[in-house]
Each structure stands twice: as C-alpha cells, then as structure tokens.
Design an enzyme around this catalytic site. Structure first.
Site, short mmCIF file in Angstrom:
data_model
loop_
_atom_site.label_atom_id
_atom_site.label_comp_id
_atom_site.label_asym_id
_atom_site.label_seq_id
_atom_site.Cartn_x
_atom_site.Cartn_y
_atom_site.Cartn_z
N SER A 168 35.44 33.41 31.75
CA SER A 168 35.88 34.78 31.45
C SER A 168 37.21 34.80 30.71
O SER A 168 38.20 34.22 31.17
CB SER A 168 36.07 35.58 32.74
OG SER A 168 34.84 35.80 33.35
N ALA A 201 37.81 31.21 35.10
CA ALA A 201 38.98 31.92 35.59
C ALA A 201 38.90 31.91 37.11
O ALA A 201 37.82 32.05 37.68
CB ALA A 201 38.97 33.36 35.06
N HIS A 217 38.79 42.75 37.31
CA HIS A 217 38.27 42.01 36.15
C HIS A 217 39.16 42.25 34.93
O HIS A 217 39.37 41.34 34.12
CB HIS A 217 36.82 42.42 35.87
CG HIS A 217 36.14 41.56 34.84
ND1 HIS A 217 36.05 40.19 34.95
CD2 HIS A 217 35.55 41.86 33.66
CE1 HIS A 217 35.42 39.69 33.89
NE2 HIS A 217 35.11 40.69 33.09
N1 HPA Z 1 38.41 35.47 43.05
C1 HPA Z 1 37.20 35.15 42.52
N2 HPA Z 1 37.01 34.96 41.23
C2 HPA Z 1 38.08 35.09 40.42
C3 HPA Z 1 39.35 35.42 40.91
C4 HPA Z 1 39.52 35.62 42.30
O1 HPA Z 1 40.61 35.91 42.81
N3 HPA Z 1 40.19 35.49 39.83
C5 HPA Z 1 39.43 35.19 38.73
N4 HPA Z 1 38.16 34.95 39.09
#
Ligand code: HPA
Length: 268
Positions: free
Chosen positions: A28, A110, A241
């Site tokens: 992402s 990410a 997101h």
């Molecule tokens: N949790 C799960 N997926 C993620 C997060 C998170 O804090 N940050 C970016 N993707």
C-alpha cells in the site's frame, strides 16, 4: 495448458523470453516503484485471474524490465485476504512468476510497529512471522506438497544481502517478526498488546500468505515492512488507511534506496 502457463506465455510475448531474476510485490502506497522500471507494463486487466484494483494506493499492473541492471517483474499491487475472504488470492500471480522461470521474490508492505525503536517512517526486515489471521492460503490444496516447512521461510541469503545493502546506504533496517491480522479493521489496543506478548514486532494485513505460497512454489522470498504508524494504543497518532497512504512515502524513499542498492549488488 495450465492457466499460469498460458499467462506466462502471454507475458513472454509482450515482454520477451528472458526470465526475471527477482519478483517484487509492492504494498500500500509503495506502488510507484513499478513506474521506474525500464520495461513493459501489462495492466492486470489484461491478465485474466489477476487481482483487480481493489485497494487504493496500489497500482494494478505488472512491469517486466530492468531495474539497476537486473531483470525484475514488479507487481504494482496485491490482493489481500480481506478483499475476498480467500487467503490464496495471490496464488495465480505467484504461479505465473514461477512459470516465467523466476526463483526469487521480495515482498513489501505497510505495517504498524510494536517497537519504539522501529518508528513511523522506518523500515523492518521480516525475519519470521506469525500467521494470526486464522487461515492459510494452502487450505484446499490436495497434494502432499501442502505440508510446507516454514523454518527459514524468510530466506537467509536474501536477507543478508538486503542488510548489507541497507548498511551500505546507511538506512536503518532492524529485523523483526511480522504478525498477520486479517483486517480490514485495524487491531484493537488489546490485540496489539497480545501480539507483542506473542513475540511480534510489527502487524499488518498481507505478506504472510505470499510467503507461504512462495515456499510452496519453490520461490526464495524475503519481505520488508514500511512502518506507517505505531500499533493501536501505542501512540496518539490516528490509524486509518488514509494515514497509511500519507505516511508510506516517508519509508518508501528508504525502501527504494535499499532495493536499488540490493539490485546493483546482485548485478555485479
Ligand atoms: N495494522 C495493520 N495493518 C497495517 C497497519 C496497522 O497498524 N498499518 C499499516 N498497515
């Protein structure tokens, strides 16, 4: 002909016969690297069975060509378990990669950090993972090949080369354990505390199914997280997101530096 062999033939027609040395799957907010490859871009829409552009922040195309002197196949986006309820959503793209003759894979994602010394904007190299989503991409696979060993699933030699590349570029690349939550809701603070107690260093919603599938298909794989936030309850920052997409470029620049150096070293 199997579907993956058919798609591999289609890709060879457009991009040429040479096997990619590395597959790269971009997470992402990290999809822009696919536009920096000198090669042929094939939209996922031209590849029947490839995931649609389900999640914003992904670039749904496969680009095959040269990056820092190495032939790569870059997947500008991935499908996640939470989009379809299918943990094997990336099986076909990975089968196609193997059918193209590629043997090595680098995954990016990410993730939320559980460690104060791995801050937002930083990177983490996965040295192991915990599949906490309660499913597995090989459920339904009928052959004995489904009993895949997962020791050293995060390839030791590729990790060492990534660590060397990061050190040479003076980019911090701590190693840690990634815990796969299904998403799409983020974790609760209690779940983050539980993950920490279980031995996780970061949490995210991808990558683990692909590592399992890569192992199954005989691909050597390693993965790097770009930390976009601290896990729920560990800091005051918001978790969303939009926040993930906004923060991804911070770490993405470091990720690109490491990956470029890594590929340069491989090309030597
Ligand atoms: N949790 C799960 N997926 C993620 C997060 C998170 O804090 N940050 C970016 N993707």
């Amino acid at each position: 002909m199997s579907k993956s062999a058919e798609l591999a033939a289609l890709i060879r027609d457009r991009a040429g016969p040479e096997a990619p040395e590395y597959g790269l799957i971009l997470g992402s907010g990290l999809g822009h690297l696919s536009s920096k490859v000198d090669g042929v871009a094939i939209p996922y829409d031209d590849l029947p069975g490839f995931p649609h552009a389900g999640v914003s922040g992904h670039v749904p195309q496969l680009v095959i060509g040269q990056l820092e002197g190495v032939r790569v196949a870059v997947f500008g986006g991935r499908s996640h378990y939470y989009e379809s309820g299918r943990a094997d959503a990336m099986r076909l793209p990975l089968e196609v990669l193997a059918a193209l003759g590629c043997q090595k894979l680098i995954l990016t994602n990410a993730a939320g950090s559980l460690r104060p010394d791995i801050p937002t904007g930083g990177l983490m190299l996965l040295n192991d993972h915990i599949a906490f989503a309660g499913t597995n991409p090989l459920i339904g696979e009928a052959t004995d090949a489904r009993f895949v060993p997962m020791t050293d699933a995060h390839d030791v030699a590729i990790r060492e080369a990534l660590l060397e590349a990061a050190a040479a570029e003076r980019v911090e690349l701590p190693q840690g354990v990634y815990c796969w939550f299904s998403g799409p809701s983020f974790e609760t603070p209690a779940e983050i505390r539980a993950a920490r107690t279980l031995g996780a260093d970061a949490v995210g919603m991808s990558t683990v199914p692909e590592i399992i599938l890569a192992r199954f298909l005989g691909l050597r794989a390693a993965a790097i997280s770009v930390i976009t936030n601290m896990g729920a309850g560990l800091s005051d920052e918001s978790i969303s997101h939009d926040h993930t997409k906004a923060m991804a470029p911070l770490g993405a620049a470091k990720l690109e530096t490491v990956l470029r150096r890594f590929l340069q070293d491989q090309a030597r």
